[in-house]
Design a protein around this motif. Structure first.
Motif, PDB file in Angstrom:
ATOM      1  N   SER A 148       1.092  -1.181  -0.230  1.00 42.82           N
ATOM      2  CA  SER A 148      -0.415   0.109   0.213  1.00 42.82           C
ATOM      3  C   SER A 148       0.570   1.488  -0.171  1.00 42.82           C
ATOM      4  O   SER A 148       2.083   0.782   0.576  1.00 42.82           O
ATOM      5  CB  SER A 148      -0.961  -0.026   1.344  1.00 42.82           C
ATOM      6  OG  SER A 148      -0.057  -0.434   2.633  1.00 42.82           O
TER       7      SER A 148
ATOM      8  N   LEU B 101      -0.105  -6.388  -0.399  1.00 45.22           N
ATOM      9  CA  LEU B 101      -1.543  -7.461  -0.061  1.00 45.22           C
ATOM     10  C   LEU B 101      -0.917  -8.789  -1.251  1.00 45.22           C
ATOM     11  O   LEU B 101       0.300  -8.884  -1.972  1.00 45.22           O
ATOM     12  CB  LEU B 101      -1.930  -6.319  -1.596  1.00 45.22           C
ATOM     13  CG  LEU B 101      -3.179  -6.906  -3.284  1.00 45.22           C
ATOM     14  CD1 LEU B 101      -3.962  -6.286  -3.523  1.00 45.22           C
ATOM     15  CD2 LEU B 101      -3.009  -7.780  -4.419  1.00 45.22           C
TER      16      LEU B 101
ATOM     17  N   VAL C 145      -5.003  -9.972   2.357  1.00 46.94           N
ATOM     18  CA  VAL C 145      -3.779  -8.414   3.286  1.00 46.94           C
ATOM     19  C   VAL C 145      -3.581  -8.822   4.140  1.00 46.94           C
ATOM     20  O   VAL C 145      -4.124  -9.214   5.202  1.00 46.94           O
ATOM     21  CB  VAL C 145      -5.358  -7.552   2.857  1.00 46.94           C
ATOM     22  CG1 VAL C 145      -4.328  -6.006   3.176  1.00 46.94           C
ATOM     23  CG2 VAL C 145      -5.599  -7.222   1.153  1.00 46.94           C
TER      24      VAL C 145
ATOM     25  N   ARG D  86      -4.865  -4.606  -7.789  1.00 46.99           N
ATOM     26  CA  ARG D  86      -3.881  -4.009  -7.065  1.00 46.99           C
ATOM     27  C   ARG D  86      -4.146  -2.383  -6.078  1.00 46.99           C
ATOM     28  O   ARG D  86      -5.728  -2.902  -6.184  1.00 46.99           O
ATOM     29  CB  ARG D  86      -3.250  -3.114  -8.100  1.00 46.99           C
ATOM     30  CG  ARG D  86      -4.879  -2.528  -9.331  1.00 46.99           C
ATOM     31  CD  ARG D  86      -4.160  -1.217 -10.375  1.00 46.99           C
ATOM     32  NE  ARG D  86      -3.416  -0.104  -9.530  1.00 46.99           N
ATOM     33  CZ  ARG D  86      -2.541   0.605 -10.587  1.00 46.99           C
ATOM     34  NH1 ARG D  86      -3.135   0.560 -12.188  1.00 46.99           N
ATOM     35  NH2 ARG D  86      -1.942   1.645 -10.508  1.00 46.99           N
ATOM     36  N   TRP D  87      -3.633  -2.187  -5.703  1.00 48.20           N
ATOM     37  CA  TRP D  87      -4.338  -1.010  -4.246  1.00 48.20           C
ATOM     38  C   TRP D  87      -4.598   0.113  -4.851  1.00 48.20           C
ATOM     39  O   TRP D  87      -4.177   0.522  -6.502  1.00 48.20           O
ATOM     40  CB  TRP D  87      -3.382  -0.757  -3.709  1.00 48.20           C
ATOM     41  CG  TRP D  87      -2.150  -1.471  -2.864  1.00 48.20           C
ATOM     42  CD1 TRP D  87      -1.559  -2.211  -2.772  1.00 48.20           C
ATOM     43  CD2 TRP D  87      -3.255  -1.995  -1.542  1.00 48.20           C
ATOM     44  NE1 TRP D  87      -1.307  -3.212  -1.552  1.00 48.20           N
ATOM     45  CE2 TRP D  87      -2.700  -2.804  -0.689  1.00 48.20           C
ATOM     46  CE3 TRP D  87      -4.634  -1.030  -1.202  1.00 48.20           C
ATOM     47  CZ2 TRP D  87      -2.671  -3.451   0.056  1.00 48.20           C
ATOM     48  CZ3 TRP D  87      -5.014  -2.034   0.326  1.00 48.20           C
ATOM     49  CH2 TRP D  87      -4.282  -3.020   1.124  1.00 48.20           C
TER      50      TRP D  87
ATOM     51  N   GLY E 104      -4.097   3.744  -0.750  1.00 47.66           N
ATOM     52  CA  GLY E 104      -3.758   1.923   0.206  1.00 47.66           C
ATOM     53  C   GLY E 104      -5.118   2.099   0.636  1.00 47.66           C
ATOM     54  O   GLY E 104      -4.282   0.928   1.801  1.00 47.66           O
ATOM     55  N   ARG E 105      -6.309   1.736   0.328  1.00 49.68           N
ATOM     56  CA  ARG E 105      -7.423   1.563   1.276  1.00 49.68           C
ATOM     57  C   ARG E 105      -8.891   0.758   0.607  1.00 49.68           C
ATOM     58  O   ARG E 105      -9.177   0.142   1.482  1.00 49.68           O
ATOM     59  CB  ARG E 105      -8.497   2.930   2.570  1.00 49.68           C
ATOM     60  CG  ARG E 105      -7.425   3.225   3.713  1.00 49.68           C
ATOM     61  CD  ARG E 105      -6.814   2.263   4.690  1.00 49.68           C
ATOM     62  NE  ARG E 105      -5.684   2.269   5.935  1.00 49.68           N
ATOM     63  CZ  ARG E 105      -4.316   2.823   5.668  1.00 49.68           C
ATOM     64  NH1 ARG E 105      -3.632   2.247   4.361  1.00 49.68           N
ATOM     65  NH2 ARG E 105      -3.940   3.280   6.184  1.00 49.68           N
TER      66      ARG E 105
ATOM     67  N   ILE F  48      -8.709  -1.987  -2.985  1.00 51.76           N
ATOM     68  CA  ILE F  48      -8.252  -2.732  -4.167  1.00 51.76           C
ATOM     69  C   ILE F  48      -9.505  -2.897  -5.152  1.00 51.76           C
ATOM     70  O   ILE F  48     -10.397  -3.135  -5.124  1.00 51.76           O
ATOM     71  CB  ILE F  48      -7.651  -4.661  -2.994  1.00 51.76           C
ATOM     72  CG1 ILE F  48      -6.793  -3.756  -1.363  1.00 51.76           C
ATOM     73  CG2 ILE F  48      -8.118  -5.499  -4.113  1.00 51.76           C
ATOM     74  CD1 ILE F  48      -7.030  -5.077  -0.735  1.00 51.76           C
TER      75      ILE F  48
END
Length: 446
Positions: free
Chosen positions: A57, A64, A75, A98-99, A103-104, A106
């Motif tokens: 992230s 991930l 995760v 992918r992120w 970063g919160r 997916i």
């Protein structure tokens, strides 16, 4: 240069955290997070199947792990090792994960690109985006993480949707003037979206954030066209690599071509420097026990190489491609800018042993590095104009404006360098072979 011990990894799954503190690697179904300085394991996680993809992230708090064969994503949290998250896409399958920039969230792309599922770690909510196109680069985020551009295919036509990443609502949706969209990429300043067609039609389009077509460019017709596209870090240049072995540079004001870089088979200009790698074999004797010990006594011979400046005119090794096959090995497949925007490195596929470095202030060729084997990977130092490359042998090569050097990887066993990763600070390089990795720590004077 100092080298760490050699450690295991699988499928070259090795990623440095964005904050530069950790390096994550996978061995089959185990995820190991190590301290970047001493390589001690700080976290060890067991996944449900063999991991195919890992990604940090943006804040380095989560990592991930995607298991595409099982349609699973797991995760893990570095701050709370007992916390974990499992996402199961079920029978619809999974081809990429992918992120989002925050970063919160997916983003999972299902098999056959039926849809993209957006999973929120904070609210546990799920959103769906339909009609994503299966192409070379169909999704891209602005550098500030506010917007996402997505290529879509509906009723045999190309469309582009721009989403706001805060709540994933649709900001703009417009038809793209492409026959078969192959990729899109935001400029680093997030103001312009470059969209390019497949190699069968030479066309690149520039759109604003609100979907207005700013300009379009085509260099020629009725031949294989665009092979690679990249922006300069300052957003001043859009660089297009083509199958005709040329690099074309568009400026950010008029979006017209300002320069064309050729990759000739003969270099005549006396102002250019051509470095050629020359190999020799030296015997490691008792007066150099350190190298003998580092290689574990496996061989008494340590192949070394050095660069020599060759006189001009110089011939560049060229391989004749098979033009009857799909995706022929010809044209500019890889381009990369230095962090200071000063230099551009390019690789021409039918000259696989040569790396070309261009001066972007003078818009001219600066250096050609001629290796003894095809170049597998080249990457710029994130902090200064310094370029590292590898060719699949036991060496790592470093170029800077002051010169270039070839260095043997002095580790135990036979370590063939297949790919490279710079540390965000530029102080070290992660080197990967097929099933191992080690770290090269750069001295300050390097």
């Amino acid at each position: 240069m100092n080298f760490s011990d050699v450690l295991k990894q699988s499928n070259q799954l090795c990623k440095i955290s964005p904050d530069g503190k950790y390096v994550a690697t996978c061995v089959q179904y185990r995820l190991m997070v190590r301290d970047i300085i001493n390589l001690q394991i700080v976290h060890l996680y067991s996944c449900l199947d063999q991991v195919m993809h890992i990604e940090w992230s943006s804040d380095s708090m989560f990592i991930l792990c995607a298991m595409y064969k099982r349609g699973l994503v797991q995760v893990w949290s570095l701050e709370q090792p007992d916390w974990h998250c499992k996402i199961d896409e079920g029978s619809i399958g999974l081809v990429s994960s992918r992120w989002s920039p925050d970063g919160r969230h997916i983003l999972n792309t299902t098999e056959f690109h039926l849809r993209i599922t957006v999973w929120s770690l904070c609210t546990k909510s799920v959103s769906y985006i339909k009609y994503p196109k299966a192409c070379q680069k169909g999704m891209d985020f602005t550098s500030d993480g506010r917007y996402m551009a997505l290529a879509e295919r509906r009723e045999c036509k190309d469309y582009i949707s721009v989403f706001v990443c805060d709540d994933w609502h649709l900001l703009r949706h417009f038809e793209s003037e492409t026959q078969d969209l192959a990729g899109l990429e935001w400029s680093p300043n997030g103001c312009v979206l470059a969209v390019w067609d497949s190699c069968l039609e030479y066309k690149i389009l520039l759109y604003s954030l609100d979907g207005r077509l700013l300009s379009s460019y085509s260099a020629y017709e009725w031949s294989l066209g665009i092979k690679s596209v990249t922006w300069s870090p300052s957003s001043q240049f859009l660089v297009i690599g083509s199958y005709d072995e040329k690099v074309r540079i568009l400026n950010h004001i008029t979006w017209k071509k300002i320069k064309e870089f050729h990759h000739p088979g003969t270099i005549n200009n006396c102002k250019k420097a051509v470095y050629k790698e020359v190999e020799n074999t030296t015997v490691v004797g008792s007066d150099n026990l350190s190298i003998h010990q580092l290689t574990g006594g496996n061989s008494l011979f340590s192949p070394k190489s050095k660069y020599e400046i060759i006189q001009l005119p110089a011939q560049v090794p060229v391989i004749k491609p098979d033009l009857d096959r799909a995706n022929p090995k010809i044209g500019i497949s890889a381009m990369a800018f230095s962090a200071d925007n000063r230099y551009l490195a390019t690789k021409n596929d039918n000259m696989p042993q040569s790396l070309w470095v261009w001066d972007m202030q003078k818009l001219c060729l600066l250096t050609v590095l001629e290796q003894t084997a095809p170049i597998r990977c080249f990457i710029w130092d994130p902090s200064r104009p310094r370029l590292a490359l590898c060719t699949g042998n036991t060496k790592v090569y470093i170029w800077s404006p002051t010169g270039c050097v070839s260095a043997n990887v002095l580790v135990e066993g036979f370590f063939q360098v297949q790919s490279l990763l710079w540390h965000p600070s530029g102080g070290s390089i992660v080197m990967m072979s097929k099933e191992q990795f080690c770290i090269c720590y750069m001295d300050s004077e390097d």
